[in-house]
Design a protein around this motif. Sequence first.
Motif, PDB file in Angstrom:
ATOM      1  N   GLU A   2       0.334  -1.157  -0.181  1.00 18.32           N
ATOM      2  CA  GLU A   2       0.157   0.190   0.118  1.00 18.32           C
ATOM      3  C   GLU A   2       0.989   1.421  -0.285  1.00 18.32           C
ATOM      4  N   LEU A  22      -5.773   6.214  -0.071  1.00 27.72           N
ATOM      5  CA  LEU A  22      -6.869   5.456  -0.995  1.00 27.72           C
ATOM      6  C   LEU A  22      -8.233   5.537  -2.064  1.00 27.72           C
ATOM      7  N   GLY A  64      -7.489   3.368  -4.501  1.00 23.01           N
ATOM      8  CA  GLY A  64      -7.846   2.044  -3.922  1.00 23.01           C
ATOM      9  C   GLY A  64      -7.642   0.553  -4.712  1.00 23.01           C
ATOM     10  N   LEU A  67      -4.747  -0.955  -5.742  1.00 20.18           N
ATOM     11  CA  LEU A  67      -4.153  -2.169  -4.601  1.00 20.18           C
ATOM     12  C   LEU A  67      -5.290  -3.038  -4.869  1.00 20.18           C
TER      13      LEU A  67
END
Lengths: 76, 597
Positions: A2, A22, A64, A67
């Motif tokens: 992350e 995110l 987000g 990821l």
Amino acid sequence: MEQKILEIVSQIMEVPLESVTLASSAETISSWDSLKHMNLVLALEETFGVLFSEEQIAELTQVGTILTVVAKLAKP
Amino acid sequence: MKLSFADMSKWLRDTDRSGFLPFRLVVLRNIVVEPLETYLRYGAGCLGINLDIRWGDYDAISAEAVGKASKWISLDTQAVMVFCHLEGASRALAREFNSLDRTRQDAELARLADWTKAVTGGIRSKTQAMILWQGFLTPAYPAQGIFDSQTSDGQLGAIRRLNDAVRDALGKTPGAYFVDLDLCRCRVGDRHFYDFRYWHMGRAPFSLDAYEEIATENLKFLRAAAGKAKKCLVLDCDNTLWGGIVGEDGLANLKLGAGYPGSVYQEFQQAVLDLHHRGVILALCSRNNEADVREVFRKHPDMILQETHFTAGRVNWNDKVTNIRELGAELNIGLDSMVFVDDSEFEINLVRSHLPEVETIHIPMALAPQAGYLLMSSGLFDTLTISAEDKRRGQMYREEASRQHQLAAVTDLDGYYRSLEMRLEIGFVDGFSLPRLSQQTQKTNQFNLTTRRYTDADIQAFAQREDAAVIFVRLRDRFGDSGIVGTCILTFSQGEALFDTFLLSCRALGRGVEDAFLSQALRLAKSRGASAVVGEYYATDKNAQVSDFFAARGFEEIESGDTGTARRFRFDLSRPVPPEPEYFAAIESPVTAPGRD
């Protein structure tokens, strides 16, 4: 992973690391245009050793999501 | 260490490059190649260049180059890269090749060749900038499959003919160069060169590896144009020029010869010799007994490199940092012109940490078989032209060594100069001397009053101006021909002349050539009706030795910056021009006869 993704987004979009979360996306980062998006995709592929499909490339406009997709593709 | 694309982006975001040399680049293209920007700007940054890149609009090569007004190209543009992808230029040649007969093929080739000429000419009419034309790529899987290579009519043959025509057109335009993208494709490998997803999604044909290699290739041109090409290769001996350690293993047991494993080192020596033959100066730097190394050069039958190929050497037990510093001083070249090759990580790191200006190439034993490849792939010595002068450079430096020897035998300096039987030839720039003159402006750092870097096209432009003159000086003596050693550009305005450029190669220094050349330039200014000549000095970190050049020769200082970094001087031509030194055996000059006023 992350943290690394946040760093890459900040480096490619040329924005401070603190400003990237995110929730950040092409909507919230004004420098995130289609050319920067290509740079981001290529940089992510190089760093994590993955290859995105065209559909995934189109989806990767939110940190987000990046990821989630990278985590799915990257070898453990 | 190789940085990733993201690391380079970070470096670009975080590094202050305000002190770097600014350089303005325009990219014209019919494809999307924007990821190049990161590699180009990072690579330029490593050379101390701050690259400002302007992107021409997508698929607007003709409009930018040939159209009346250009949005991006201007007089202060320093380089223009042109990416013309074959698909966009001729869909027929790229995708429909098998439906073309030879007549239509030839018509397409002729159309593209004409278009190239128009684009190149159009750019040249707007700017003197260096033009970097990216050559057309040949396909790894040509249209006619295995038959394609059996005929010159195939797709490969057609694209090669097209590239030849482009090269011809560029050759007629000074300062225009062909960047061979096919070489980049070979190095990266065709399978890794393209990104077909982005080709379809955004007309961006290349992979990240391809962008990196294309940037590297183009940066070699910028490096050469910015005067940053390396001049001198400094070589370690044991396990670099030959396998083994001469002091321990003995002459007879060294690995060196036509068969394995000696072939590894013989091949490297051959690569070094070939670099030397294009003008790279060689020097030895080895921790060894000098007699042992000398014995290898004199007695080993398989040595390709001979003592005569080396201009200088330090074979002793001193540290290599001291030795490399001394070599630079002896050769009269900057540390940033030197490349040091060694197999030892310790020596490489020592030089890297103490002499960061010196470029290093570490070739550990495991990589020795590809040492020659590593040397060539660095591109560090690449120059825009290779002149006859370059090919003789090593010999000229050896002649200089003979002169130094002569100097030791003569005590009075004028007597020594006389004994050299020096002959000068002054001339106006012509087609033969032009590449050498532009090269001098690009490479000369120390005896250079203004350090303005010019391309062939720039020099040509000066030569064509009514209000400017470009002259050179060539030096010969009893030991040999030093070739063209000095360049001077005078411009004329409002009854006065100005030294735009006045420089002398370091190999001609300390012999009064600068005095004779200056007098000749002053005579030229006078013959053109100038009432005075203005000389300028701009300080760089290399040219301190000429800060008082004009002042010491009867010029009056008219202006100087607070810091002394820019000074202006004036010589009133109502005064007599200082005579050329008398010790020259001859001064041939179409400019104006030497003598006394």
